[in-house]
Design an enzyme around this catalytic site. Sequence first.
Site, PDB file in Angstrom:
ATOM      1  N   CYS A 179       2.311  -5.399   6.860  1.00 28.21           N
ATOM      2  CA  CYS A 179       2.086  -5.002   5.467  1.00 28.21           C
ATOM      3  C   CYS A 179       3.307  -4.247   4.931  1.00 28.21           C
ATOM      4  CB  CYS A 179       0.838  -4.136   5.355  1.00 28.21           C
ATOM      5  SG  CYS A 179      -0.685  -5.034   5.733  1.00 28.21           S
TER       6      CYS A 179
ATOM      7  N   HIS B 193       0.826  -1.219   0.000  1.00 36.21           N
ATOM      8  CA  HIS B 193       0.000   0.000   0.000  1.00 36.21           C
ATOM      9  C   HIS B 193       0.851   1.256   0.000  1.00 36.21           C
ATOM     10  CE1 HIS B 193       0.448   0.987   4.400  1.00 36.21           C
ATOM     11  NE2 HIS B 193       0.663  -0.320   4.489  1.00 36.21           N
TER      12      HIS B 193
END
Length: 410
Positions: A329, A310
């Site tokens: 992440c 992301h």
Amino acid sequence: MNQLNWLAKLTFTLRAGCGALALAGLMAVPNVAFANETDNKEAAQEAIDSVEPILSYETSYNLIAAIKRYEQIVANGGWEEMTRGSYGLEKGDDRGHVRALRRRLIASGDLEDTGRLSSEFDDELDAALRQFQARHGLQLTGLIDQETYLTLNIPAETKLAQLRLNLERVNQVVGELSTRYIVVNIPAASIEAVENGVVERRHTAIVGRIDRQTPILTSKVHEINFNPYWHVPKSIIRRDIIKYMNQDPEYLTNYRIKIYDANGEELDPQSIDWSTEEAVQYAFRQEPGAENSMGHVKINFHNPHAVYLHDTPQKSLFGQNRRFHSSGCVRVENVDELVSWLLRENETDWSLPSVDAAFDSGERMDVGLEKPVPIITTYITAWANRDGVVSFRNDIYGYDEAGRVDFASN
């Protein structure tokens, strides 16, 4: 001390404070005088940049050559340990410790052996030190700072053990590689976008910190979420949000995070007892916008760990040397360029201007990849390129120390 334990000790200390190659030429620096610091930094970066992917048959070959070279170094007695007197050395210094630095960089192939050991820290030595720093993922300061000093003192035997271990890791996966794929190398906190055996894009990344590690996995990127909501994982609610709310009751409001019960009804944050773990039973969702933790885009791939790539609003973190800040992440610098690359085979135009326009619109939009792209997150702490330049990274998660090669269980 066990060789890989030595490397683990270094990591702990830092946390606290394609062609055939002649072995003799492995890692050698061209005998070129660089005009200034900028030239030296650029040359150091160019030495480690390569079109070869970290995961490839070519890297496997390059590692074999590097292992032979390091076996020679070890057989020759390795290199001498730098003393504390070398700490702080930089261009312009003229003292005896500079000779020791020259011997050290000659031994590892960063500096050409001209037969003279001047005590002057000249431009040639500055270029060699910056290449050493580049090979180890350090800031290209041209200064013997703490991390450079400690890294210089990692024994050659430890480096050889790293190379052998990482050759096994590369060989474990190269037979399964496709024509087009992306690789997240966790220890280097970097991403490669590869097609037809060539790295087309490299991206600086931010990966999971030691207590919230980015998992080793293989999957396929199947969807791009533009201007996404962030559905906060329960682990982050438990570990972080409860703490932040106790420190600042306006935290959720300031970051546009809303709370919903099991019926989808929005709750007032003040109705929750933040001295307990009551909040964990509710759903937390952050609205799209500048404060959103995923920034303008989320890159989805199926996996059991609920992780993804992301964007991030915290761009300054990409400039740091040690980029282990996430909860598992992976944040991507210049993520718009990676998104455009991933969507390149879609019929709709997703050139870079189109991706940036989607970001700027703030509109929620999900776009599937018409041809999903394989993604591999891996753990490579040592690799080499076709020019014989060998790169190393710290064993941030302790996998080298544990001798981990087979990550199939992840």
